[in-house]
Enzyme design. Structure first.
Site, short mmCIF file in Angstrom:
data_model
loop_
_atom_site.label_atom_id
_atom_site.label_comp_id
_atom_site.label_asym_id
_atom_site.label_seq_id
_atom_site.Cartn_x
_atom_site.Cartn_y
_atom_site.Cartn_z
N GLU A 1 0.60 -1.51 -0.30
CA GLU A 1 -0.33 -0.43 -0.11
C GLU A 1 0.34 1.38 -0.30
O GLU A 1 0.34 2.25 -0.72
CB GLU A 1 -0.67 -0.42 1.28
CG GLU A 1 -1.70 -1.48 1.34
CD GLU A 1 -2.63 -1.44 -0.49
OE1 GLU A 1 -2.71 -0.50 -0.97
OE2 GLU A 1 -2.81 -2.46 -0.76
N HIS B 1 1.94 2.08 -3.74
CA HIS B 1 0.53 3.06 -4.11
C HIS B 1 1.10 4.22 -3.98
O HIS B 1 0.45 5.64 -4.40
CB HIS B 1 -0.93 2.77 -3.53
CG HIS B 1 -1.26 1.14 -4.16
ND1 HIS B 1 -1.12 1.23 -5.61
CD2 HIS B 1 -1.81 -0.32 -3.95
CE1 HIS B 1 -1.73 -0.39 -5.87
NE2 HIS B 1 -2.21 -0.95 -5.33
N HIS C 1 3.45 6.20 -5.30
CA HIS C 1 2.95 6.58 -6.47
C HIS C 1 1.71 7.65 -6.69
O HIS C 1 2.04 8.56 -8.09
CB HIS C 1 2.05 5.33 -7.20
CG HIS C 1 1.74 5.27 -8.54
ND1 HIS C 1 1.16 4.36 -9.29
CD2 HIS C 1 2.70 6.04 -9.71
CE1 HIS C 1 0.85 4.18 -10.16
NE2 HIS C 1 1.92 5.66 -10.80
ZN LIG Z 1 -2.59 -2.89 -4.74
#
Ligand SMILES: [Zn+2]
Length: 686
Positions: free
Chosen positions: A472, A475, A478
């Protein structure tokens, strides 16, 4: 009179005024924000100026920010701190918000301008990102029905509204079944086999539910999986497994069977309005994979070797059961239990002996440290900034030049939070703010569902939990490292079979011995994890991969098959699933824990519908991508990290994903590193 959702948010970073927000504020705020958004796009469409990128595309990218702000707050609250009042608003708003989207993406005057620009996109002197933004918006309109004739548009809008109602219902039903079930462990005999951390978590869960002194197992993954792994009580394991895998399948108010069937019917209608034979074809047409054949071919590469490996694993589990004087028949509720025993014997690895080295706080520090070494960012706690729940920790994210965003870390399971782990945003990064002068900094959230330690005791993670934390956080990076001009292509707004690359790639750093040595420290003594324990963790990395791969791939095959249907007859999802698993030859001992009746990836929204394969697709990229660091001989190689930051973590959707990957790696990815990573490239031991 005043609605805090509509006032300007003057707190740090423009974070919502959480403490002032009430459920009843949302409906009027949504109404006002939708009106404001329509007025903005009416104005873009009604301009007497000829369309330009600036007056049409950039202006559209900038529109609707009030609605986004209110919607982001709402969706974050309904996911991780919901209430019956918010759920009622959610049911009321879902079709209205879908209706609003239809109005926006079928706005004739606005689409005419975008369509005209798109037709001349080669002549407009656009830079790469601008051209990509124009192409993405044009496709958004087309895929939302902008080119359909008015009667079809009206039907399309009705389909989308009904789908919004049903997917909302689906998710609420799963949460209802989850919060209804409690396995109460009454006596010492009920606790047999459970190590202290499972007992502590079970007592803490009981205390939170007003049953102080008792111990309960909930259907949260962080409770149920350890229970299935350790409980000596086969009868209780079976009871827990059956409850876990029958969520959404109970007759009555929370029954998801008719809901899933209607969703599938409507999705097929949606696809056929676009001229596609199935929903899978429609969904896949805007992905890296592009076709069912490409997805099936990828899944088949792992399926046979994984089945063979799972059979090998089952034989070992069965032998162990026989040696304990048990029947030797492995049921799905036995697999984790026997596997843990075999793992202890074969690799001398005991989950309960590993966890003390993985306290949550140290693993968070490990993730931050890896981000610092790779990307030069730091995370500074801001306890002065209040969030929506006392468990949420707020960080300011900085690089050498200053603050780049805000990060909210929400790690614990609670009854008001949906299960699973996910990243979301309160605000996306861009340089196309309403006030042009200021860059818009991202506000990113990570949600996990770790079982909280007892009061005063640390929360200890399993190695899998730590992997989820890193996933996570990948992410999250990102979103936080995004460095684009237009919001449409910001952060995780990428094609869905690319979106798991930054998250899965980041998991690799957790496995690095140097990272473990520095951060995996005993919660009582502070001693680093012993080298030989790291050794054993690494030697055991392919253990049980047959089971894991078969379960995952079976769910991905079922997802693809049910969305590939071309018949508009209502489907019995339970019978369909059973038949498909039988056709695939899923071993009975393995079982699936993502049954269609509670498969939120597929039915709580459309993001992963005909898209559960994306994890494996991205794994081809992450396994191949991490090899770039292996080849450089350093997991923090500065040059590889620089390319990784530029082309993967910060470029959002401003570059076509295949091209972005090649720019990072110097070539396209092949499947071999993924097969090696799963231990499926070697012959199966006999
Ligand atoms: Zn994921």
């Amino acid at each position: 009179m005043s609605n805090p959702l509509l006032a300007s948010w003057t707190g740090p970073y423009g974070l919502p005024p959480f403490a002032e927000v009430r459920a009843e504020h949302f409906a009027p705020a949504f109404e006002a924000a939708m009106r404001a958004h329509l007025a903005e796009i009416d104005a873009i469409g009604a301009s007497s100026e000829p369309p330009t990128f600036t007056n049409t595309v950039a202006a559209f990218d900038r529109s609707g920010r009030l609605l986004e702000r209110v919607g982001a707050l709402f969706h974050n609250l309904t996911s991780s701190e919901t209430s019956p009042a918010l759920q009622a608003v959610e049911r009321e708003m879902a079709p209205l918000l879908a209706g609003h989207d239809s109005k926006v993406y079928t706005h004739a005057a606005l689409f005419a301008r975008i369509d005209a620009l798109h037709a001349r996109r080669g002549e407009l002197g656009l830079d790469g990102e601008q051209r990509r933004v124009l192409e993405r918006f044009h496709l958004d309109f087309v895929r939302a029905g902008a080119k359909l004739a008015p009667p079809e548009q009206a039907r399309y809008a009705a389909v989308m509204q009904r789908l919004a109602e049903l997917t909302t219902r689906f998710g609420q039903n799963v949460l209802a079944d989850e919060s209804q079930f409690l396995l109460v462990l009454e006596s010492e005999a009920d606790l047999a086999g459970l190590p202290p951390f499972v007992r502590d978590a079970a007592r803490e869960a009981a205390r939170e539910r007003g049953r102080a002194g008792a111990a309960v197992i909930t259907l949260s993954r962080s409770h149920i999986v350890p229970f299935l792994t350790f409980s000596e009580r086969r009868d209780l394991r079976e009871k827990a497994w059956r409850a876990w895998t029958s969520r959404g399948e109970h007759a009555g108010a929370s029954d998801n069977r008719p809901i899933a069937a209607e969703i599938l019917q409507l999705r097929l209608e949606q696809a056929s309005l676009h001229g596609y034979p199935s929903y899978a074809d429609f969904a896949l047409s805007d992905t890296m994979a592009r076709s069912q054949a490409a997805v099936t071919s990828l899944l088949e590469q792992v399926w046979r070797p994984a089945l063979a490996r799972a059979e090998d694993e089952r034989t070992a589990l069965s032998a162990l059961a026989l040696s304990r004087g048990e029947s030797g028949v492995v049921e799905p509720w036995d697999w984790r239990f026997y596997a843990e025993k075999v793992r202890q014997v074969r690799f001398d690895l005991d989950e309960a002996a590993i966890k003390p080295y993985f306290p949550l706080e140290r693993m968070v520090a490990a993730a931050f440290d890896c981000a610092a070494r790779l990307f030069g960012v730091s995370f500074v706690p801001r306890p002065d900034i209040p969030a929506y729940h006392p468990d949420v920790v707020v960080y300011e994210v900085r690089n050498a030049a200053g603050a780049i965003g805000l990060f909210l870390h929400d790690n614990f399971a609670r009854p008001s939070k949906r299960s699973g782990a996910w990243m979301s945003a309160y605000r996306l990064q861009s340089r196309n703010g309403i006030d042009d002068a200021a860059p818009v900094l991202p506000i990113i959230v990570n949600n996990n569902n770790f079982a909280k330690g007892a009061p005063g005791a640390p929360t200890l993670l399993s190695f899998d939990d730590a992997r989820t934390l890193f996933h996570e956080f990948g992410h999250g990076l990102h979103g936080l490292l995004s460095n684009v001009t237009y919001e449409r292509v910001s952060g995780t707004s990428v094609l869905r079979d690319f979106v798991e690359l930054p998250s899965q790639l980041f998991e690799h750093w957790l496995e690095e011995p140097a990272v473990l040595k520095r951060h995996a420290r005993h919660h009582e003594t502070g001693a680093p994890i012993p080298d030989e324990l790291i050794e054993r963790l690494h030697r055991a990395r392919h253990f049980n991969q047959g089971y894991e791969t078969v379960r995952y791939a079976a769910s991905a095959f079922v997802d693809m098959a049910i969305h590939a249907r071309t018949s508009s007859e209502p489907v019995d999802v339970v019978a369909f699933e059973r038949a498909e698993l039988e056709r695939l030859g899923l071993p009975a001992a393995v079982g699936v824990n993502h049954r269609l009746v509670h498969f939120q990836h597929l039915f709580s929204g459309s993001g992963y519908a005909a898209g559960y394969y994306v994890y494996l697709w991205a794994e081809v990229l992450d396994a191949d991508g991490f090899d770039a660091f292996v080849e450089a001989g350093n997991p923090f190689d500065a040059e590889v990290a620089r390319r990784l930051a530029r082309f993967i973590y910060s470029s959002g959707n401003s570059i076509e994903p295949g091209e972005a990957y090649r720019a990072f790696r110097g070539r396209a990815a092949g499947p071999e590193p993924m097969l090696r990573q799963r231990g499926l490239s070697e012959p199966v031991p006999s």
